[in-house]
Enzyme design. Structure first.
Site, PDB file in Angstrom:
ATOM      1  CB  SER A 138       9.728  -0.142  -8.403  1.00 12.42           C
ATOM      2  OG  SER A 138      11.071   0.267  -8.521  1.00 12.42           O
ATOM      3  CE1 TYR A 151      11.573  -4.439  -5.224  1.00 11.01           C
ATOM      4  CE2 TYR A 151      12.523  -2.993  -6.876  1.00 11.01           C
ATOM      5  CZ  TYR A 151      11.699  -3.182  -5.793  1.00 11.01           C
ATOM      6  OH  TYR A 151      10.990  -2.119  -5.270  1.00 11.01           O
TER       7      TYR A 151
HETATM    8  P1  NDP Z   1       9.874  -0.779   3.724  1.00  9.34           P
HETATM    9  O1  NDP Z   1      10.794  -1.947   3.873  1.00  9.34           O
HETATM   10  O2  NDP Z   1      10.067   0.394   4.628  1.00  9.34           O
HETATM   11  O3  NDP Z   1       8.355  -1.252   3.847  1.00  9.34           O
HETATM   12  C1  NDP Z   1       7.920  -2.483   3.318  1.00  9.34           C
HETATM   13  C2  NDP Z   1       6.596  -2.840   3.975  1.00  9.34           C
HETATM   14  O4  NDP Z   1       6.161  -4.098   3.437  1.00  9.34           O
HETATM   15  C3  NDP Z   1       6.718  -2.995   5.477  1.00  9.34           C
HETATM   16  O5  NDP Z   1       5.603  -2.373   6.087  1.00  9.34           O
HETATM   17  C4  NDP Z   1       6.656  -4.510   5.683  1.00  9.34           C
HETATM   18  O6  NDP Z   1       5.992  -4.798   6.905  1.00  9.34           O
HETATM   19  C5  NDP Z   1       5.781  -4.921   4.523  1.00  9.34           C
HETATM   20  N1  NDP Z   1       5.913  -6.342   4.205  1.00  9.34           N
HETATM   21  C6  NDP Z   1       6.996  -7.021   3.787  1.00  9.34           C
HETATM   22  N2  NDP Z   1       6.710  -8.337   3.662  1.00  9.34           N
HETATM   23  C7  NDP Z   1       5.401  -8.457   4.009  1.00  9.34           C
HETATM   24  C8  NDP Z   1       4.518  -9.555   4.104  1.00  9.34           C
HETATM   25  N3  NDP Z   1       4.904 -10.817   3.793  1.00  9.34           N
HETATM   26  N4  NDP Z   1       3.238  -9.339   4.484  1.00  9.34           N
HETATM   27  C9  NDP Z   1       2.834  -8.087   4.808  1.00  9.34           C
HETATM   28  N5  NDP Z   1       3.611  -7.007   4.755  1.00  9.34           N
HETATM   29  C10 NDP Z   1       4.892  -7.205   4.364  1.00  9.34           C
HETATM   30  O7  NDP Z   1      10.001  -0.337   2.198  1.00  9.34           O
HETATM   31  P2  NDP Z   1       9.184   0.709   1.275  1.00  9.34           P
HETATM   32  O8  NDP Z   1       8.269   1.529   2.091  1.00  9.34           O
HETATM   33  O9  NDP Z   1      10.177   1.366   0.444  1.00  9.34           O
HETATM   34  O10 NDP Z   1       8.366  -0.308   0.358  1.00  9.34           O
HETATM   35  C11 NDP Z   1       7.002  -0.138   0.040  1.00  9.34           C
HETATM   36  C12 NDP Z   1       6.784  -0.461  -1.431  1.00  9.34           C
HETATM   37  O11 NDP Z   1       7.424   0.528  -2.226  1.00  9.34           O
HETATM   38  C13 NDP Z   1       7.367  -1.803  -1.878  1.00  9.34           C
HETATM   39  O12 NDP Z   1       6.441  -2.450  -2.734  1.00  9.34           O
HETATM   40  C14 NDP Z   1       8.617  -1.404  -2.639  1.00  9.34           C
HETATM   41  O13 NDP Z   1       8.992  -2.367  -3.584  1.00  9.34           O
HETATM   42  C15 NDP Z   1       8.156  -0.104  -3.256  1.00  9.34           C
HETATM   43  N6  NDP Z   1       9.226   0.786  -3.721  1.00  9.34           N
HETATM   44  C16 NDP Z   1      10.099   1.353  -2.843  1.00  9.34           C
HETATM   45  C17 NDP Z   1      11.116   2.166  -3.287  1.00  9.34           C
HETATM   46  C18 NDP Z   1      12.137   2.761  -2.376  1.00  9.34           C
HETATM   47  O14 NDP Z   1      13.164   3.254  -2.849  1.00  9.34           O
HETATM   48  N7  NDP Z   1      11.917   2.755  -1.063  1.00  9.34           N
HETATM   49  C19 NDP Z   1      11.251   2.495  -4.720  1.00  9.34           C
HETATM   50  C20 NDP Z   1      10.274   1.859  -5.548  1.00  9.34           C
HETATM   51  C21 NDP Z   1       9.308   1.052  -5.056  1.00  9.34           C
HETATM   52  P3  NDP Z   1       6.352  -5.994   7.927  1.00  9.34           P
HETATM   53  O15 NDP Z   1       7.815  -6.299   7.772  1.00  9.34           O
HETATM   54  O16 NDP Z   1       5.994  -5.405   9.256  1.00  9.34           O
HETATM   55  O17 NDP Z   1       5.452  -7.111   7.522  1.00  9.34           O
END
Ligand code: NDP
Length: 241
Positions: A138, A151
């Site tokens: 991030s 975070y």
């Molecule tokens: P979302 O919340 O849309 O996606 C997060 C994903 O992580 C989901 O598919 C969720 O799936 C999965 N997840 C969460 N907990 C678990 C777990 N215990 N085991 C397996 N899967 C898990 O958010 P983003 O797409 O934005 O996030 C993706 C990455 O990008 C993250 O690492 C986030 O920190 C990073 N990021 C995002 C930004 C943004 O502005 N969106 C900016 C910078 C970084 P499920 O709940 O089905 O398990």
């Protein structure tokens, strides 16, 4: 070249967009997340478009589950070329709110989850003599802001782990850190603290489509074997932070 790519957190946001993009680029996918019905729907869509995909329920906080996830990709396709450690959570709050449970969850998913991915993929990739680990960090891996101390700490950790892994890999395993700015996804939905949630509404008003981050991952994955894209920071053009 077609690759076998395992993606954690593929049920929404950046992981889902990355799955769509890499499938369209011709790569064979293994998708993981806890919401398997979402993975099933995405899998059907990718297959209907001519892509190659499998999925498995995955909780990245469970090291053995992550090992089985990578092993399932290896069994299904005979190798694992790329692991995208994308799963992450962001329940922001000021430290004074003492949300220790949410701190633990961020550490468990964002840091331990990435380490579990590395532990699962590294032996498989080293045995084969090549591989590529893409970690989604991030802009919070580069700077800290109020309500985001823990975070950002988890993302600083992902950045440090990625750099250490790169230095130790001797060219066998390539390592890429992708650091997105604000991106459209479900990430902010998990914020329970009312003030942090409200502050995020304004902060997140200008956002990248998740496909833009998927494009950054696709660029790193598409490089020839002797090229390691170490880090990509991708922000909305209009965003200052
Ligand atoms: P979302 O919340 O849309 O996606 C997060 C994903 O992580 C989901 O598919 C969720 O799936 C999965 N997840 C969460 N907990 C678990 C777990 N215990 N085991 C397996 N899967 C898990 O958010 P983003 O797409 O934005 O996030 C993706 C990455 O990008 C993250 O690492 C986030 O920190 C990073 N990021 C995002 C930004 C943004 O502005 N969106 C900016 C910078 C970084 P499920 O709940 O089905 O398990």
């Amino acid at each position: 070249m077609t690759k076998v790519v395992a993606i954690t957190g593929a049920s929404s946001g950046i992981g889902e967009a990355t799955a769509r993009r890499l499938a369209a680029d011709g790569h064979a996918l293994m998708l993981g997340a806890r919401r398997v019905e979402r993975l099933a729907a995405l899998g059907r869509e990718i297959e209907a478009a001519g892509g190659t995909v499998a999925f498995r329920r995955l909780d990245v906080t469970d090291a053995e589950d992550v090992r089985k996830f990578v092993a399932a990709a290896d069994e299904r396709y005979g190798r694992v070329d790329v692991l995208v450690n994308n799963a992450g959570v962001m329940p922001l709050s000021p430290l004074a709110a003492l949300e220790a449970g949410e701190w633990d969850r961020m550490i468990d998913v964002n840091v331990r989850g990435v380490l579990h991915g590395i532990a699962a993929a590294l032996p498989v990739m080293r045995a084969r003599g090549s591989g590529h680990i893409v970690n989604i960090a991030s802009v919070g891996a580069h700077e800290v802001s109020p309500t985001a101390a823990v975070y950002c700490a988890t993302k600083f950790a992902v950045r440090a782990i990625s750099e250490g892994l790169r230095q130790e890999s001797g060219g066998v395993v390539r390592v890429t850190l992708v650091s997105p700015g604000v991106t459209e996804s479900e990430l902010a939905d998990g914020i329970s603290d009312p003030a942090a949630r409200e502050a995020m509404r304004a902060y997140r008003a200008v956002a990248l489509p998740a496909s833009a981050v998927a494009g950054a991952v696709a660029y790193a994955v598409s490089q020839p074997a002797e090229v390691d894209v170490n880090e990509i920071v991708v922000r909305p053009a209009a965003s200052a932070q």
